[in-house]
Design a protein around this motif. Structure first.
Motif, PDB file in Angstrom:
ATOM      1  N   PRO A  97       0.820  -1.220   0.000  1.00  0.00           N
ATOM      2  CA  PRO A  97       0.000   0.000   0.000  1.00  0.00           C
ATOM      3  C   PRO A  97       0.848   1.262   0.000  1.00  0.00           C
ATOM      4  CG  PRO A  97      -0.804  -1.574   1.625  1.00  0.00           C
ATOM      5  CD  PRO A  97       0.524  -2.086   1.155  1.00  0.00           C
ATOM      6  N   ALA A 123      -9.687   1.520  -3.615  1.00  0.00           N
ATOM      7  CA  ALA A 123      -9.371   1.820  -2.220  1.00  0.00           C
ATOM      8  C   ALA A 123      -8.238   2.836  -2.108  1.00  0.00           C
ATOM      9  CB  ALA A 123      -8.994   0.538  -1.488  1.00  0.00           C
ATOM     10  N   SER A 124      -8.248   3.569  -1.016  1.00  0.00           N
ATOM     11  CA  SER A 124      -7.180   4.533  -0.751  1.00  0.00           C
ATOM     12  C   SER A 124      -5.894   3.792  -0.404  1.00  0.00           C
ATOM     13  CB  SER A 124      -7.589   5.446   0.406  1.00  0.00           C
ATOM     14  OG  SER A 124      -7.836   4.685   1.577  1.00  0.00           O
ATOM     15  N   THR A 128      -3.302   3.360  -2.426  1.00  0.00           N
ATOM     16  CA  THR A 128      -3.254   2.481  -3.587  1.00  0.00           C
ATOM     17  C   THR A 128      -1.895   1.823  -3.806  1.00  0.00           C
ATOM     18  OG1 THR A 128      -2.871   4.424  -4.961  1.00  0.00           O
ATOM     19  CG2 THR A 128      -5.120   3.597  -4.818  1.00  0.00           C
ATOM     20  N   THR A 129      -1.964   0.658  -4.403  1.00  0.00           N
ATOM     21  CA  THR A 129      -0.789  -0.142  -4.727  1.00  0.00           C
ATOM     22  C   THR A 129      -0.401   0.069  -6.178  1.00  0.00           C
ATOM     23  OG1 THR A 129      -2.186  -2.003  -5.387  1.00  0.00           O
ATOM     24  CG2 THR A 129      -1.502  -1.904  -3.073  1.00  0.00           C
ATOM     25  N   GLN A 188      -4.117 -12.333  -2.063  1.00  0.00           N
ATOM     26  CA  GLN A 188      -4.372 -11.123  -2.826  1.00  0.00           C
ATOM     27  C   GLN A 188      -5.789 -11.086  -3.367  1.00  0.00           C
ATOM     28  OE1 GLN A 188      -2.653  -8.513  -2.757  1.00  0.00           O
ATOM     29  NE2 GLN A 188      -0.968  -9.485  -1.656  1.00  0.00           N
ATOM     30  N   ARG A 217      -8.455 -12.270  -1.868  1.00  0.00           N
ATOM     31  CA  ARG A 217      -9.310 -11.846  -0.758  1.00  0.00           C
ATOM     32  C   ARG A 217      -9.134 -10.359  -0.472  1.00  0.00           C
ATOM     33  NH1 ARG A 217     -11.181 -16.659  -0.939  1.00  0.00           N
ATOM     34  NH2 ARG A 217     -12.466 -17.468   0.729  1.00  0.00           N
ATOM     35  N   VAL A 218      -7.891  -9.904  -0.406  1.00  0.00           N
ATOM     36  CA  VAL A 218      -7.625  -8.494  -0.100  1.00  0.00           C
ATOM     37  C   VAL A 218      -8.254  -7.585  -1.151  1.00  0.00           C
ATOM     38  CG1 VAL A 218      -5.816  -6.735   0.034  1.00  0.00           C
ATOM     39  CG2 VAL A 218      -5.524  -8.907   1.224  1.00  0.00           C
ATOM     40  N   ASN A 219      -8.042  -7.909  -2.408  1.00  0.00           N
ATOM     41  CA  ASN A 219      -8.514  -7.035  -3.479  1.00  0.00           C
ATOM     42  C   ASN A 219     -10.036  -6.956  -3.520  1.00  0.00           C
ATOM     43  OD1 ASN A 219      -5.896  -6.530  -4.305  1.00  0.00           O
ATOM     44  ND2 ASN A 219      -5.851  -8.277  -5.697  1.00  0.00           N
ATOM     45  N   ASN A 253     -12.193  -7.692  -1.006  1.00  0.00           N
ATOM     46  CA  ASN A 253     -12.706  -7.092   0.234  1.00  0.00           C
ATOM     47  C   ASN A 253     -12.518  -5.576   0.263  1.00  0.00           C
ATOM     48  OD1 ASN A 253     -13.704  -9.432   1.449  1.00  0.00           O
ATOM     49  ND2 ASN A 253     -11.728  -9.939   2.350  1.00  0.00           N
ATOM     50  N   GLU A 254     -11.434  -5.095  -0.333  1.00  0.00           N
ATOM     51  CA  GLU A 254     -11.138  -3.665  -0.282  1.00  0.00           C
ATOM     52  C   GLU A 254     -11.786  -2.869  -1.415  1.00  0.00           C
ATOM     53  OE1 GLU A 254      -6.973  -2.903  -0.065  1.00  0.00           O
ATOM     54  OE2 GLU A 254      -6.800  -3.588   2.017  1.00  0.00           O
ATOM     55  N   ASN A 255     -12.047  -3.513  -2.535  1.00  0.00           N
ATOM     56  CA  ASN A 255     -12.434  -2.753  -3.723  1.00  0.00           C
ATOM     57  C   ASN A 255     -13.822  -3.078  -4.276  1.00  0.00           C
ATOM     58  OD1 ASN A 255      -9.871  -1.206  -4.280  1.00  0.00           O
ATOM     59  ND2 ASN A 255      -9.070  -3.297  -4.273  1.00  0.00           N
TER      60      ASN A 255
END
Length: 214
Positions: free
Chosen positions: A39, A51-52, A54-55, A84, A86-88, A90-92
């Motif tokens: 991030p 999401a803020s 950003t990557t 990744q 799950r993260v992507n 859940n966040e976006n």
């Protein structure tokens, strides 16, 4: 190959083996890929719904679709693709206004998410699916002809238990992070056992790179 734009790797899945070699091998590739998801490394705006913090990876643009799943081409690193994924999502992704990152482009973003939620990801131009981790305990849907059904089950699925511990494909113990279209074209069953441990279960051959050496 220094400074390779990872965001364009979606278009060259035919030859990930050469990409890994030019990057300096599995460990070097893994380290560079890890940086894509740190991030705050990107300072430019990625648009509505992203999401803020950003990557470098851009979840709101189709050229980046394949990037998180290159981990499946590295021995024993399938769990990083799952993480990744799950993260992507859940966040976006969310319900309501601005629930998709970027422009869906007639369903591109939606289908990208849904494939992952099934626990699979289709490789462009190949009859190959990368294995991820399902979001459903038990889901079935028709495939092929004559009413054939593919059933996907996920034992021990939990909010903090989504890493693959083991997998059976049509009753056979599976150790590869991918399968072919032929494995499921006429129906069948994928039986996942999930858990919270980042287990190295993918000890078999990595996905094919048919363009290597061409």
């Amino acid at each position: 190959m220094e400074g390779l734009p990872w965001e364009y790797t979606w278009s060259i899945p035919q030859d990930i083996k050469s990409l890994v070699s030019l990057m300096g091998g599995n460990m070097a590739t893994e380290k560079r890929l890890d940086l894509m998801f740190v991030p705050g490394l990107r300072t430019t705006d990625l648009g509505v719904g992203v999401a803020s913090g950003t990557t470098l990876f851009n979840p709101g643009n189709e050229p980046s679709f394949f990037t998180p799943f290159i981990y499946n081409y590295l021995p024993g690193k399938q769990y990083k693709s799952v993480n990744q994924s799950r993260v992507n999502i859940n966040e976006n992704y969310a319900t309501g206004d601005k629930g998709l990152p970027g422009n869906s482009d007639a369903g591109a973003m939606d289908s990208w998410m849904l494939w992952q939620m099934l626990g699979l990801y289709p490789v462009v131009s190949q009859p190959v699916y990368l294995i991820l981790s399902p979001w459903f305990e038990d889901i079935s849907f028709p495939v092929g002809e004559n009413g054939k059904t593919l059933r996907i089950t996920a034992e021990n699925l939990a909010d903090d238990g989504f890493y693959v511990q083991s997998l059976k494909v049509n009753g056979k113990t599976w150790n590869k992070s991918w399968l072919t279209h032929g494995d499921i074209a006429n129906g069948g069953r994928l039986e996942f056992v999930l858990g919270s441990n980042m287990t190295v279960w993918d000890t078999g051959a990595v996905p094919p790179s048919p363009g290597h050496g061409a």
